[in-house]
Design a protein around this motif. Sequence first.
Motif, PDB file in Angstrom:
ATOM      1  N   UNK A  53      22.680  -4.951  24.063  1.00 10.42           N
ATOM      2  CA  UNK A  53      22.520  -5.814  25.230  1.00 10.42           C
ATOM      3  C   UNK A  53      23.088  -7.200  24.955  1.00 10.42           C
ATOM      4  N   UNK A  54      24.235  -7.177  24.251  1.00  6.08           N
ATOM      5  CA  UNK A  54      24.849  -8.441  23.841  1.00  6.08           C
ATOM      6  C   UNK A  54      26.279  -8.151  23.405  1.00  6.08           C
ATOM      7  N   UNK A  55      27.203  -9.035  23.747  1.00  3.19           N
ATOM      8  CA  UNK A  55      28.581  -8.880  23.303  1.00  3.19           C
ATOM      9  C   UNK A  55      28.743  -9.460  21.903  1.00  3.19           C
ATOM     10  N   UNK A  56      29.840  -9.134  21.264  1.00  2.00           N
ATOM     11  CA  UNK A  56      30.123  -9.703  19.943  1.00  2.00           C
ATOM     12  C   UNK A  56      30.264 -11.217  20.040  1.00  2.00           C
ATOM     13  N   UNK A  57      30.877 -11.690  21.128  1.00  2.33           N
ATOM     14  CA  UNK A  57      31.033 -13.143  21.309  1.00  2.33           C
ATOM     15  C   UNK A  57      29.676 -13.834  21.382  1.00  2.33           C
ATOM     16  N   UNK A  58      28.735 -13.214  22.102  1.00  3.49           N
ATOM     17  CA  UNK A  58      27.396 -13.797  22.211  1.00  3.49           C
ATOM     18  C   UNK A  58      26.686 -13.790  20.864  1.00  3.49           C
ATOM     19  N   UNK A  59      26.878 -12.720  20.086  1.00  2.00           N
ATOM     20  CA  UNK A  59      26.231 -12.632  18.777  1.00  2.00           C
ATOM     21  C   UNK A  59      26.754 -13.708  17.833  1.00  2.00           C
ATOM     22  N   UNK A  60      28.005 -14.130  18.037  1.00  2.00           N
ATOM     23  CA  UNK A  60      28.580 -15.192  17.201  1.00  2.00           C
ATOM     24  C   UNK A  60      27.803 -16.500  17.314  1.00  2.00           C
ATOM     25  N   UNK A  61      27.041 -16.644  18.381  1.00  2.00           N
ATOM     26  CA  UNK A  61      26.275 -17.874  18.561  1.00  2.00           C
ATOM     27  C   UNK A  61      25.059 -17.976  17.670  1.00  2.00           C
ATOM     28  N   UNK A  62      24.754 -16.916  16.934  1.00  2.00           N
ATOM     29  CA  UNK A  62      23.583 -16.924  16.058  1.00  2.00           C
ATOM     30  C   UNK A  62      24.007 -17.036  14.598  1.00  2.00           C
ATOM     31  N   UNK A  63      23.337 -17.926  13.887  1.00  2.00           N
ATOM     32  CA  UNK A  63      23.525 -18.090  12.445  1.00  2.00           C
ATOM     33  C   UNK A  63      25.007 -18.258  12.073  1.00  2.00           C
ATOM     34  N   UNK A  64      25.664 -19.106  12.833  1.00  2.00           N
ATOM     35  CA  UNK A  64      27.060 -19.489  12.584  1.00  2.00           C
ATOM     36  C   UNK A  64      27.994 -18.278  12.506  1.00  2.00           C
ATOM     37  N   UNK A  65      27.647 -17.232  13.225  1.00  2.00           N
ATOM     38  CA  UNK A  65      28.505 -16.052  13.273  1.00  2.00           C
ATOM     39  C   UNK A  65      28.392 -15.133  12.080  1.00  2.00           C
ATOM     40  N   UNK A  66      27.448 -15.400  11.182  1.00  2.00           N
ATOM     41  CA  UNK A  66      27.389 -14.605   9.953  1.00  2.00           C
ATOM     42  C   UNK A  66      26.824 -13.208  10.185  1.00  2.00           C
ATOM     43  N   UNK A  67      26.048 -13.028  11.256  1.00  2.00           N
ATOM     44  CA  UNK A  67      25.577 -11.667  11.555  1.00  2.00           C
ATOM     45  C   UNK A  67      26.770 -10.777  11.878  1.00  2.00           C
ATOM     46  N   UNK A  68      27.641 -11.294  12.758  1.00  2.00           N
ATOM     47  CA  UNK A  68      28.827 -10.512  13.124  1.00  2.00           C
ATOM     48  C   UNK A  68      29.736 -10.322  11.917  1.00  2.00           C
ATOM     49  N   UNK A  69      29.892 -11.352  11.090  1.00  2.00           N
ATOM     50  CA  UNK A  69      30.712 -11.218   9.883  1.00  2.00           C
ATOM     51  C   UNK A  69      30.179 -10.113   8.983  1.00  2.00           C
ATOM     52  N   UNK A  70      28.860 -10.048   8.854  1.00  2.00           N
ATOM     53  CA  UNK A  70      28.261  -9.025   8.005  1.00  2.00           C
ATOM     54  C   UNK A  70      28.555  -7.630   8.557  1.00  2.00           C
ATOM     55  N   UNK A  71      28.482  -7.478   9.876  1.00  2.00           N
ATOM     56  CA  UNK A  71      28.771  -6.182  10.489  1.00  2.00           C
ATOM     57  C   UNK A  71      30.246  -5.824  10.328  1.00  2.00           C
ATOM     58  N   UNK A  72      31.121  -6.807  10.432  1.00  2.00           N
ATOM     59  CA  UNK A  72      32.554  -6.583  10.229  1.00  2.00           C
ATOM     60  C   UNK A  72      32.811  -6.083   8.815  1.00  2.00           C
ATOM     61  N   UNK A  73      32.093  -6.648   7.845  1.00  2.00           N
ATOM     62  CA  UNK A  73      32.331  -6.278   6.448  1.00  2.00           C
ATOM     63  C   UNK A  73      31.947  -4.822   6.198  1.00  2.00           C
ATOM     64  N   UNK A  74      30.859  -4.348   6.828  1.00  2.00           N
ATOM     65  CA  UNK A  74      30.485  -2.940   6.687  1.00  2.00           C
ATOM     66  C   UNK A  74      31.509  -2.025   7.352  1.00  2.00           C
ATOM     67  N   UNK A  75      31.988  -2.433   8.517  1.00  2.00           N
ATOM     68  CA  UNK A  75      32.902  -1.578   9.276  1.00  2.00           C
ATOM     69  C   UNK A  75      34.283  -1.512   8.630  1.00  2.00           C
ATOM     70  N   UNK A  76      34.727  -2.606   8.057  1.00  2.00           N
ATOM     71  CA  UNK A  76      36.013  -2.584   7.352  1.00  2.00           C
ATOM     72  C   UNK A  76      35.926  -1.717   6.099  1.00  2.00           C
TER      73      UNK A  76
END
Length: 325
Positions: A53-76
């Motif tokens: 219930x949230x876009x990746x862009x919206x998730x970037x607004x939390x914790x300086x984008x590190x949540x999304x970065x962490x997910x990117x690292x698993x997916x890569x």
Amino acid sequence: MESLQDNSLGTALLGDGTPLLLFTGLSLVLSGVFALFLASTGEFLPQDSLYLQMTARALCGYYEGRILDFMVHDRAAFGGSIIAVGSIYMWLAYYPLREGEAWAWWVFLVSGILGFGSFLAYLGYGYLDRWHAVATTALLPVFIVGLVVAFRSLPRSGRSIRCLFRRQESRLPGRGEILLLLTSAGMIGAGLTILFVGMTSVFVPQDLEFIGATKEELNAVSPNLIPLIAHDRAGFGGGLATTGIVVGASIWCGKASLSRWQVLFIAGFAGFGCAIGVHYVIGYTDFIHLAPAWIGFAFFMMGIVLHRCELQGNARADRMPGPGD
């Protein structure tokens, strides 16, 4: 003389089963490339955004984008692992399996059970990735039919699973092969550990330190966030363990050859390159977290270089005339 046109269409398409297994390997490679592309964009698949219930862009607004970065690292890292598996699958199908070596068939079976079966680990946290489910559902019948047809094409002698524990070579493994076997054992252990962590605690302490949040704070962002991350973790763990199985079996059971060395080189750089490289892209450079990966890569590099030297030495020895020549 029988014309090729007298064969049925099914026989032409299925052959000895290797075309379907080649297709499986190619599909995994392309899926891995797509996973890397998606990770590089930092975007979610539609079902991910819907579940969160949230876009990746919206998730970037939390914790300086590190949540999304962490997910990117698993997916890569997951993308690199299935590129590695798919590459070796194509080599297994095109070379040893086509030559009637039963051990290659058993490698497909054992690794396939783990690789496809790890999909079920995602359900442990209640998240069903529909894209992954559709891809798995479409590819699994191709893989199974390929296995069935290939098994029927194998010589009747030597079909037992015991062939996985016998070397095709009469000689003992060389130093390079031993290092590659140790690397594969490390991959299996690390992959199973990550798979277990993904199904249970999801994070190790270094992960939460990088993100800068506790699990309770992540739950406050979205109650579906941790299950989505667990899905990524389980996928990478299963992919890494599967890579270790196919690498180790190819070294232990397979005959030393240039083609085997080349595919191991490609698979190793795809797997380690993605898994290690993405950490530096996102700034997750914790020494304790990265040390096992760097040690594994060092073993791989030493093994691949030594094994290439061993291949060259064997080739020179084969060209030398014998005493009676």
